[in-house]
Design an enzyme around this catalytic site. Structure first.
Site, PDB file in Angstrom:
ATOM      1  N   ASP A  32       0.867  -1.157   0.000  1.00 47.84           N
ATOM      2  CA  ASP A  32       0.000   0.000   0.000  1.00 47.84           C
ATOM      3  C   ASP A  32       0.915   1.220   0.000  1.00 47.84           C
ATOM      4  O   ASP A  32       2.100   1.109   0.312  1.00 47.84           O
ATOM      5  CB  ASP A  32      -0.848  -0.070   1.273  1.00 47.84           C
ATOM      6  CG  ASP A  32      -1.685   1.160   1.457  1.00 47.84           C
ATOM      7  OD1 ASP A  32      -2.220   1.638   0.460  1.00 47.84           O
ATOM      8  OD2 ASP A  32      -1.798   1.616   2.595  1.00 47.84           O
ATOM      9  N   LYS A  33       0.405   2.362  -0.367  1.00 51.28           N
ATOM     10  CA  LYS A  33       1.286   3.520  -0.344  1.00 51.28           C
ATOM     11  C   LYS A  33       1.100   4.336   0.936  1.00 51.28           C
ATOM     12  O   LYS A  33       1.990   4.441   1.758  1.00 51.28           O
ATOM     13  CB  LYS A  33       1.047   4.419  -1.559  1.00 51.28           C
ATOM     14  CG  LYS A  33       2.080   5.516  -1.680  1.00 51.28           C
ATOM     15  CD  LYS A  33       1.705   6.548  -2.688  1.00 51.28           C
ATOM     16  CE  LYS A  33       0.651   7.480  -2.200  1.00 51.28           C
ATOM     17  NZ  LYS A  33       1.053   8.569  -1.395  1.00 51.28           N
ATOM     18  N   THR A  34      -0.115   4.849   1.092  1.00 55.56           N
ATOM     19  CA  THR A  34      -0.334   5.757   2.209  1.00 55.56           C
ATOM     20  C   THR A  34      -0.223   5.004   3.527  1.00 55.56           C
ATOM     21  O   THR A  34      -0.904   4.024   3.740  1.00 55.56           O
ATOM     22  CB  THR A  34      -1.735   6.370   2.105  1.00 55.56           C
ATOM     23  OG1 THR A  34      -1.933   6.745   0.761  1.00 55.56           O
ATOM     24  CG2 THR A  34      -1.865   7.556   3.006  1.00 55.56           C
ATOM     25  N   PHE A  50     -18.747  13.720   4.062  1.00 55.55           N
ATOM     26  CA  PHE A  50     -18.062  13.188   2.883  1.00 55.55           C
ATOM     27  C   PHE A  50     -18.709  11.884   2.460  1.00 55.55           C
ATOM     28  O   PHE A  50     -19.012  11.041   3.286  1.00 55.55           O
ATOM     29  CB  PHE A  50     -16.605  12.937   3.236  1.00 55.55           C
ATOM     30  CG  PHE A  50     -15.783  12.417   2.097  1.00 55.55           C
ATOM     31  CD1 PHE A  50     -15.153  13.303   1.235  1.00 55.55           C
ATOM     32  CD2 PHE A  50     -15.658  11.068   1.877  1.00 55.55           C
ATOM     33  CE1 PHE A  50     -14.407  12.834   0.178  1.00 55.55           C
ATOM     34  CE2 PHE A  50     -14.910  10.587   0.823  1.00 55.55           C
ATOM     35  CZ  PHE A  50     -14.285  11.475  -0.022  1.00 55.55           C
ATOM     36  N   ARG A  64      -5.330   4.433  -7.957  1.00 58.38           N
ATOM     37  CA  ARG A  64      -6.788   4.557  -7.935  1.00 58.38           C
ATOM     38  C   ARG A  64      -7.455   3.188  -7.823  1.00 58.38           C
ATOM     39  O   ARG A  64      -8.464   2.922  -8.479  1.00 58.38           O
ATOM     40  CB  ARG A  64      -7.291   5.241  -9.210  1.00 58.38           C
ATOM     41  CG  ARG A  64      -7.012   6.720  -9.249  1.00 58.38           C
ATOM     42  CD  ARG A  64      -8.231   7.479  -8.823  1.00 58.38           C
ATOM     43  NE  ARG A  64      -8.025   8.920  -8.896  1.00 58.38           N
ATOM     44  CZ  ARG A  64      -7.944   9.704  -7.821  1.00 58.38           C
ATOM     45  NH1 ARG A  64      -8.046   9.186  -6.606  1.00 58.38           N
ATOM     46  NH2 ARG A  64      -7.800  10.984  -7.944  1.00 58.38           N
ATOM     47  N   ASN A 109      -8.518  -0.574   4.076  1.00 61.23           N
ATOM     48  CA  ASN A 109      -8.638  -0.888   2.654  1.00 61.23           C
ATOM     49  C   ASN A 109      -7.601  -1.895   2.185  1.00 61.23           C
ATOM     50  O   ASN A 109      -7.662  -2.363   1.063  1.00 61.23           O
ATOM     51  CB  ASN A 109      -8.564   0.394   1.816  1.00 61.23           C
ATOM     52  CG  ASN A 109      -7.299   1.160   2.086  1.00 61.23           C
ATOM     53  OD1 ASN A 109      -6.629   0.921   3.084  1.00 61.23           O
ATOM     54  ND2 ASN A 109      -6.951   2.061   1.204  1.00 61.23           N
ATOM     55  N   ASP A 110      -6.660  -2.216   3.052  1.00 61.82           N
ATOM     56  CA  ASP A 110      -5.650  -3.198   2.671  1.00 61.82           C
ATOM     57  C   ASP A 110      -5.982  -4.588   3.183  1.00 61.82           C
ATOM     58  O   ASP A 110      -5.282  -5.548   2.894  1.00 61.82           O
ATOM     59  CB  ASP A 110      -4.286  -2.793   3.223  1.00 61.82           C
ATOM     60  CG  ASP A 110      -3.898  -1.412   2.782  1.00 61.82           C
ATOM     61  OD1 ASP A 110      -4.092  -1.117   1.603  1.00 61.82           O
ATOM     62  OD2 ASP A 110      -3.437  -0.619   3.614  1.00 61.82           O
TER      63      ASP A 110
END
Lengths: 336, 1206
Positions: free
Chosen positions: B464-466, B645, B881, B910-911
């Site tokens: 994952d990045k973030t 949101f 994305r 989300n991972d």
């Protein structure tokens, strides 16, 4: 929840440093360098070949006379088993042989049985060690079947197939018509005499059944003195085995004629077993056996040959130890 | 993973729409809405694994969930303040919890039951039972049960201890006190006595005793803040609401009654469905109205609620499950060899029984009389066969007996050893200082204990990045306001220095010497200011410092220029348009208070801190108003409306009533969604400029948000208000109605500007990626970020290099995807077939960049194959994305097509899907909560720990475990064969010369400890060498330490060794007067010495422990053999002492050892010297290598891996 026990505390959870937890304990890192390898192989050769030679010479020094008598000590009929089972027949048999080389005392007299599976599972288990030592345990015969109790429920002491099949050929030796004393004392292990076969247990109901397996025991002599039984009950490891019959405490000279009077009682005919009388001296490697010596020579020889091969390889195809250029990714890919 | 849970992931993570799957979701929903019983689809279908897929997105979804009739059958009826009636019909679980599995009474049966779930134990048991049959009793009864009993006992003691600890913590938990309404006054009651339906009061900083629906709180608007650290690890505050209908009531005086119809207990901590009936009014309750057990109440004086789920039915307890169990690759491939061994075992047994059958046939006539067989029993009156069951049965019994005798051919003890070794390995991984994260003070965690060795075989890393590559500590970098770019901060060394400083607390800032400050100013044109607000005597100060662009700061103070007004509005929007809750924290200095901004999104936090630094400090927030300190002047804004949101709109808005009576709507959102609602007619230039700047920002790797504003006329506002009220009280389809309302007001916005936030790379990430790459591991980055951002992070993390050919796939349809894939394949084929793996000579590296939309069309279609082909040609793959489910899809793409091991690493909810999909899942215990950690197999603090984890521990673990497995196979097989050879000399009856006890102790005691010690401690290479030559990791990837060839070679060696150990004594004693017990002792000692020396030959590092274990085992064996031979009731009494006196014994023992191991030694030397094995060469280099070069690398390693900690 328990895993989060510590999280509330603001104490640093940094693992305490120790050489153990960081896997940095001092260690010896032996590397098989050419010198070490050649050294080890040569050393092995240098040690093993002399031992092999010693063993061979020891085996060579053993003087052994083996005389098979089961086939000759019986009338050549088809009724071998009937003959041997008949208690009335005279089974005396006289054999003579000459001593090939001087035999120094003590000279051991063995009987050797072939094809007798003293290590057969049914046989090995059929004994009661408790009964042999404890006079009160004469009824612990559960493992001894079918030789546990007599038909009317009396315990057999010693019970079991092993004792039942006690070897009962006897030998008397004479040299130049003079009887040769066979010492039958101390042929069994001292530990058996003192701790396994009790002086307070006497044979009972032994060999009274319909089927006689072997020798009988004097019911007035305690087990601790029945040394033949003790020797017999040390079951052999292999189907071909010798058991000590007695010792001759005099030297036997070369070319001396030995006459043996054999009472051929033991039935090996029912299963094609062989009986042999063995008179032998003993050395440190036991009886006559070249195997150990040859094996030692072979292993030592192989070591030296390997050592030489490796030396040659190191000389003609040297590789510097730990040279990073030999690492696969440092090599020129074109060569791959 | 089944398809249902895939749908669920999608539903729960609305940030990432996924057209293909959402259509399938839709169909399910429509199906259920058709029926009358409106069951909540997603959660009821979830099953036990549901919670792992939950993500924060579920909350907003759940919050806006429409009113749904809960069918009475599925409902749980709770009468408020009437626990007796509530528990009358159904006995709901009480609040006492029991995490302990056993009680004193149930311990034995339950524990045994659980233990026998393992196949290995069943095998043990069957063998032990077989052995109890009198016909088959090979071993003594005691001896045969001992190994099983031993293993069971050890496990039971371990379980009992763990359970005792759980019981103890349960007791503490159960006897905590809570305030419960009893007879109209609150009394202290122990937690375990709380019942469903009771009204409970919780005060600030107290922990919730059970799940309860909020009735009222100290805040007049009914807001309560809770911290859910214990539940999901997120440390920020979450807002929960009491319904207005109950908030009004004074619960202590007027007796409240009502009925709550709630869903059945489930594990979803982000979902809750219920209706409440109070005073004849129907109120729907959602996840924001419930507070869960284990949470802590914060920032709220008190709150009163009604218990709805208690004890084991609380969501916290339902989620309290262990780590997922995976099986390691090594163990799976080991099974193949186990099957070989089973076949071998059967073959041995068959040989023995057939030969025995032949023997019986040949001696058929002699069996009756034969002294050593004696078939007929004469002791009875009638002659009968004694223990003879006919030829066929005899053969069959011999077969079964040989299974018992040769049982250890299947190395059951291996499974136990493996577990012990893994515990040991885990111990060292956890204790490794190199993997300890000082910043979060978190150790490495081993959550799954059975895949340690997989770490040594990883071929693909999906990251994952973030929060994984980056720190997920957002920093406001620059802004574009009114089309003007205020980004004076240039990148560079100083930049990071400031960044570090900025994160420190205010006290640390004041210590900065003036010279330092000057330097900062001169190089960066920016200063760090700590903006102070003096309110009376109090000084308020934001907790975090943000570096400030002086130019922008000046502009913001010029209120009357056009520019100034823009800036003013911009920062006002930043401060207001969010869901951040300011908390004041006392400092040692009573005059100074720190403001801590708590919120769910780190981006929002960063923006609010930035606004505060520029003088727009958010001071107070309630549900009705916010107070912002605008450059020293406190202003109160009424919050008239808030649109949270959501993933469809990708923006949020807030309607503020300003002090000057103007009503403004501030909107903040992703650029794509914002540009569509901004009025293009107004400031086209500004818009254009902003767009260009955003482009620049994102190419620098910054995260951008666009902010817009519109003033509302009072008419417009009233229209909105009425429609909002209708929507928010709607019973059906509330979410979509609210969305529509929001869309109606979020349009024709004037653009204010755009903010850019930097998500800093974690320490050591580029170095780590470089190390992994040289180790031959492919690193794929899967991120939800924009393509530009992803690429820029790719560059800064050295994932992408300028030398690389980039293939970008960015399409909107199936057809175009196919086309670009084919094109890309052509391109990749044109390049010379260069070997991958970071070779310096390889000029043509390929990087593939693909986005989520394209993946939608590619995954689950025939294009997958092409993508795989392309991706496997590329050195780097970057997916941007992507939705959480797509992450799992990409992992599955590799997993299903290759045998290569995959590892997924991530930190967020989300991972989770990807972490669970990959062979090894690693969770980063970072900012984004604990869900990733909960789903992971291993958890750690930083991405760079992957390097020591894989290259060092993974390598060690793999090598150790592989060796241990092979050695165990060999060790047991050699013993079985030794027994087998002997059986051939006993007329095929299963006599063992070796005593029963020695046979049993062989694998339990004589030879087990050294393998475990070596499996835990032995290191083929030092940490330094492994890190220096990352390529050494390849050995694991190529399965060099454990493969079929090695197994067969080992078995061949085993065959030779068993021949040596058996036949040397046999031939040496052939025809002698040796007895069975003595020879048995020689064989037992011979095999133990040989097997231990065999191990000793392969040990590469001799610690004192290794010495103790190996030589100690040999000594222990001698002691045991002596002890056994000192028992007078065994036939072998004193045998050892007789044979040990003879020289022949020692001659045989040394001949066995040397003769058996000489071929192995020769082959080993030959292979080591001429095999050019990398590990061997590195080991030699370690010992003889140039010492100067060696120390240099050590320093270098320190630079990379031990950067000065803050």
């Amino acid at each position: 929840m328990s895993s989060d026990d510590g999280s509330s505390k603001k104490v640093s959870k940094k693992p305490r440093y120790s050489r153990f937890t960081q896997q940095e304990l001092p260690a010896c890192k032996p590397i098989l360098t050419p010198a070490l390898v050649i050294g080890i192989l040569m050393c092995l050769g240098i040690i093993f070949i002399p031992i092999g030679l010693l063993a061979l010479s020891a085996s060579e020094n053993v003087v052994e006379v083996v005389d098979r008598y089961d086939d000759v000590c019986i009338p050549s009929t088809d009724q071998k088993v009937g003959f041997i089972k008949d208690p009335a027949t005279n089974k005396t048999c006289i054999r003579t042989f000459t001593i090939p080389k001087k035999m120094r005392k003590p000279v051991y007299v063995y009987y050797q049985l072939d094809n007798f599976y003293q290590n057969h599972r049914r046989y090995v288990k059929s004994r009661s060690d408790r009964q042999l030592w404890n006079p009160k345990a004469e009824y612990s015969t559960s493992l001894c079947d079918p030789e546990g109790q007599t038909g009317d429920g009396k315990p057999i002491v010693p019970c079991g197939l092993i004792a039942w099949s006690l070897f009962n050929d006897t030998y008397s030796l004479s040299k130049n018509d003079a009887a040769l004393q066979i010492n039958k004392k101390d042929i069994a292990w001292r530990s058996d005499r003192t701790h396994k076969f009790s002086p307070n247990v006497y044979p009972k109901n032994f060999q009274n059944g319909t089927l006689i397996g072997g020798g009988k025991l004097d019911e007035n002599i305690p087990l601790s003195q029945q040394e033949d039984l003790m020797v017999w009950m040390r079951t052999s490891a292999l189907p071909t085995f010798r058991k000590l019959y007695g010792k001759i405490e005099t030297d036997l000279e070369a070319n001396e004629k030995i006459t043996v009077t054999i009472q051929n009682n033991y039935n090996t005919y029912s299963f094609n077993g062989k009986k042999k009388l063995v008179i032998s001296t003993a050395t440190w490697i036991g009886g006559k056996n070249d195997f150990i010596g040859k094996m030692y020579m072979a292993v030592g020889g192989t070591s030296i040959v390997l050592g030489v091969i490796f030396s040659l390889l190191y000389v003609f195809k040297p590789r510097p130890l730990g040279d990073p250029s030999y690492l696969s990714w440092n090599k020129n890919p074109a060569l791959d | 993973m089944d398809y249902h849970s895939q749908i669920d992931i999608n539903e729960n993570s609305p940030q990432f729409p996924d057209p293909i799957r959402s259509s399938s979701t839709h169909s399910i929903q429509s199906k259920t809405t058709g029926g009358h019983s409106l069951r909540e689809v997603s959660f009821s279908e979830l099953g036990p694994t549901s919670v792992r897929h939950g993500s924060r997105g579920a909350e907003s979804e759940g919050f806006s969930a429409s009113y749904k009739e809960i069918h009475d059958d599925d409902a749980r009826l709770i009468y408020i303040n009437d626990p007796d009636k509530t528990n009358d019909k159904f006995e709901f679980a009480g609040n006492s919890i029991r995490t302990g599995k056993y009680s004193v009474l149930t311990f034995l049966p339950r524990n045994l039951f659980e233990q026998f779930h393992r196949v290995a134990y069943i095998y043990f048991l069957v063998i032990a039972i077989l052995n109890q049959l009198p016909q088959l009793a090979v071993f003594g009864r005691g001896a045969s049960i001992m190994p099983l009993a031993f293993v069971l006992l050890v496990t039971a003691v371990k379980d009992a201890y763990e359970d005792y600890r759980r019981h103890r913590s349960d007791k503490i938990e159960n006897s905590r006190l809570a305030w419960v309404l009893v007879d109209e006054s609150f009394q202290q009651v122990r937690w375990k006595d709380i019942r469903v339906g009771e009204i409970i009061r919780v005060c600030a900083d107290e922990t919730l005793p059970c799940d309860m629906v909020l009735l009222s709180t100290s805040d007049s608007t009914g807001v309560a803040y809770v911290q859910t650290t214990n539940l999901d690890g997120e440390s920020n505050l979450k807002t929960r609401y009491a319904k207005q209908e109950t908030q009004m009531k004074n619960l202590e005086n007027e007796r409240i009654s009502g009925l709550i119809k709630s869903e059945k207990p489930n594990r979803n901590i982000y979902g809750f469905q219920a209706n409440m009936e109070v005073d004849g009014k129907h109120i729907s309750l959602g996840p924001s109205n419930i507070i869960l057990r284990g949470c802590e109440l914060k920032n709220t004086e008190w709150t009163i609620g009604v218990a709805v789920f208690a004890g084991r039915e609380t969501k916290a307890m339902l989620n309290n499950s262990g780590a997922p169990s995976k099986r390691s690759r090594l163990e799976t491939s080991m099974n193949r060899e186990i099957i070989f061994l089973s076949i071998f075992l059967c073959a041995l047994c068959a040989i023995v029984s057939v030969l025995h059958g032949i023997w019986l046939r040949r001696h058929k006539g002699e069996l009756d009389l034969m002294q050593f067989y004696r078939k007929i029993d004469y002791s009875e009156a009638e002659e009968a066969d004694y223990n003879y069951y006919g030829w066929g049965m005899e053969v069959f019994f011999v077969f079964l007996m040989s299974v018992i005798v040769f049982q250890i051919m299947i190395p059951i003890s291996l499974y136990i050893s493996m577990e012990l070794v893994r515990v040991g390995q885990a111990f060292f991984m956890i204790r490794d200082n190199m993997m300890y994260d000082e910043a979060s003070s978190s150790r490495f965690q081993c959550r799954a204990l059975n895949i340690n060795e997989d770490l040594g075989q990883i071929k693909y890393v999906f990251s994952d990045k973030t929060g994984t590559l980056t720190e997920n500590k957002m920093e406001f970098q620059c802004a574009c306001i009114g089309g003007i770019d205020y980004s004076s901060v240039k990148g560079g060394v100083e930049d990071s220095q400031i960044g570090n400083l900025g994160r420190d607390t205010a006290t640390a800032i004041s210590l900065i010497s003036s010279s330092h400050k000057l330097k900062v100013v001169s190089t960066c044109k920016s200063i760090i200011i700590s903006y102070l607000v003096t309110g009376g005597e109090q000084v308020l100060r934001p907790k975090m410092k943000v570096k400030v662009d002086p130019e922008l700061l000046n502009t913001s103070k010029r209120k009357h220029t056009n520019e100034g007004r823009h800036v003013h509005d911009f920062f006002l929007a930043l401060a207001a348009c969010n869901t951040i809750v300011p908390l004041t924290i006392e400092t040692p200095d009573p005059a100074v208070k720190l403001i801590d901004y708590q919120g769910e999104s780190p981006d929002e936090q960063a923006l609010v801190y930035a606004a505060a630094a520029y003088g727009f400090m958010l001071v107070e927030r309630t549900s009705g108003h916010i107070v912002i300190d605008v450059q020293g002047e406190r202003q109160r804004f009424n919050v008239l409306g808030l649109h949270e949101f959501d993933s469809d709109r990708k923006r949020m808005s807030v309607i503020l009533g300003c002090p000057d009576k103007a009503i403004k709507v501030f909107v903040k959102g992703a650029d794509t969604s914002m540009f569509s609602v901004i009025d293009r007619s107004q400031n086209l230039n500004v818009l254009k400029a902003t767009e260009t700047h955003i482009q620049t920002y994102s190419s620098k790797g910054l995260r951008t948000l666009v902010i817009g504003v519109r003033e509302l006329s009072s008419l417009e506002f009233e229209q909105w208000q009425s429609s909002y009220e209708v929507a928010s009280t709607a019973l059906m389809g509330r979410a979509s109605l609210l969305r529509k309302v929001a869309n109606n007001i979020e349009h024709h916005l004037g653009i204010l500007g755009a903010s850019a936030i930097e998500d800093k790379l974690q320490q050591g990430v580029p170095e780590a990626i470089e190390s992994l790459r040289t180790a031959g591991i492919k690193v794929w980055v899967l991120t939800g970020d924009k393509q530009e951002t992803a690429i820029s992070i790719g560059y800064s993390s050295k994932l992408l290099t300028s030398k690389m050919t980039q293939i970008v796939i960015n399409n909107n349809s199936h057809e175009s995807c196919r086309k670009s894939l084919i094109e890309a394949l052509v391109v990749s084929k044109k390049l010379p077939d260069a070997p991958s793996g970071g070779s310096k000579n390889c000029k043509h590296q390929l990087g593939l960049i693909i986005d989520g939309t394209s993946l939608v069309y590619i995954l689950d279609s025939e294009l997958e194959e092409q993508l795989f082909e392309l991706a496997s040609k590329c050195d780097v793959v970057l997916c941007c994305r992507v939705a959480p489910l797509q992450k799992a899809g990409i992992v599955a793409l590799i997993k299903s097509r290759t045998d290569d091991m995959t590892l997924a690493i991530g930190d967020g909810a989300n991972d989770v899907s990807m972490i669970q999909m990959a062979d090894v899942g690693i969770g980063i215990s970072g900012q984004e909560g604990r869900q990733a950690v909960m789903a992971s197999d291993f958890a750690m603090g930083q991405f760079r720990f992957l390097v020591p984890l894989l290259l060092v521990h993974g390598h060690w673990n793999y090598n150790r475990m592989s060796y241990m497995i092979l050695y165990n196979f060999y060790r047991n097989a050699v013993f079985v064969l030794l027994l087998f050879w002997y059986v051939l000399f006993t007329s095929y009856t299963l006599t063992t010369a070796i005593t029963d006890w020695s046979s049993v102790l062989y694998s339990v005691l004589y030879t087990s400890v050294p393998t475990i010690i070596v499996g835990v401690l032995d290191k083929d290479l030092s940490r330094t060498s492994l890190l220096k030559h990352s390529q050494l990791y390849g050995a694991g990837q190529r399965q060099e330490s454990y493969n079929g060839k090695l197994f067969w070679v080992t078995m061949l060696d085993m065959l030779w060794q068993s021949v040596a150990v058996f036949f040397v004594p046999l031939l040496a004693y052939w025809g002698s007067n040796v007895d069975g017990s003595s020879l048995g002792d020689l064989w037992a000692l011979g095999v133990v010495v040989m097997v231990n020396i065999h191990l000793a030959m392969d040990v590469t590092r001799w610690y004192w422990i290794t010495h103790a274990a190996i030589w100690g085992s040999i000594i222990a064996t001698f002691i045991c053999v002596i002890a056994i031979d000192m028992l007078p009731f065994l036939p072998g009494y004193w045998a050892f002492f007789h044979i040990v006196k003879t020289e022949l014994f020692w001659v045989c023992l040394s001949l066995i050892t040397i003769g058996a191991l000489l071929p192995r030694f020769a082959v080993k030397v030959f292979v080591q010297y001429f095999g050019h094995n990398d590990i061997q060469i590195a080991r030699e280099a370690e010992k003889f290598g140039n010492s100067r070069r060696y120390t240099q690398t050590q320093i270098e390693m320190h630079q990379i891996f031990d950067l000065p900690q803050r």
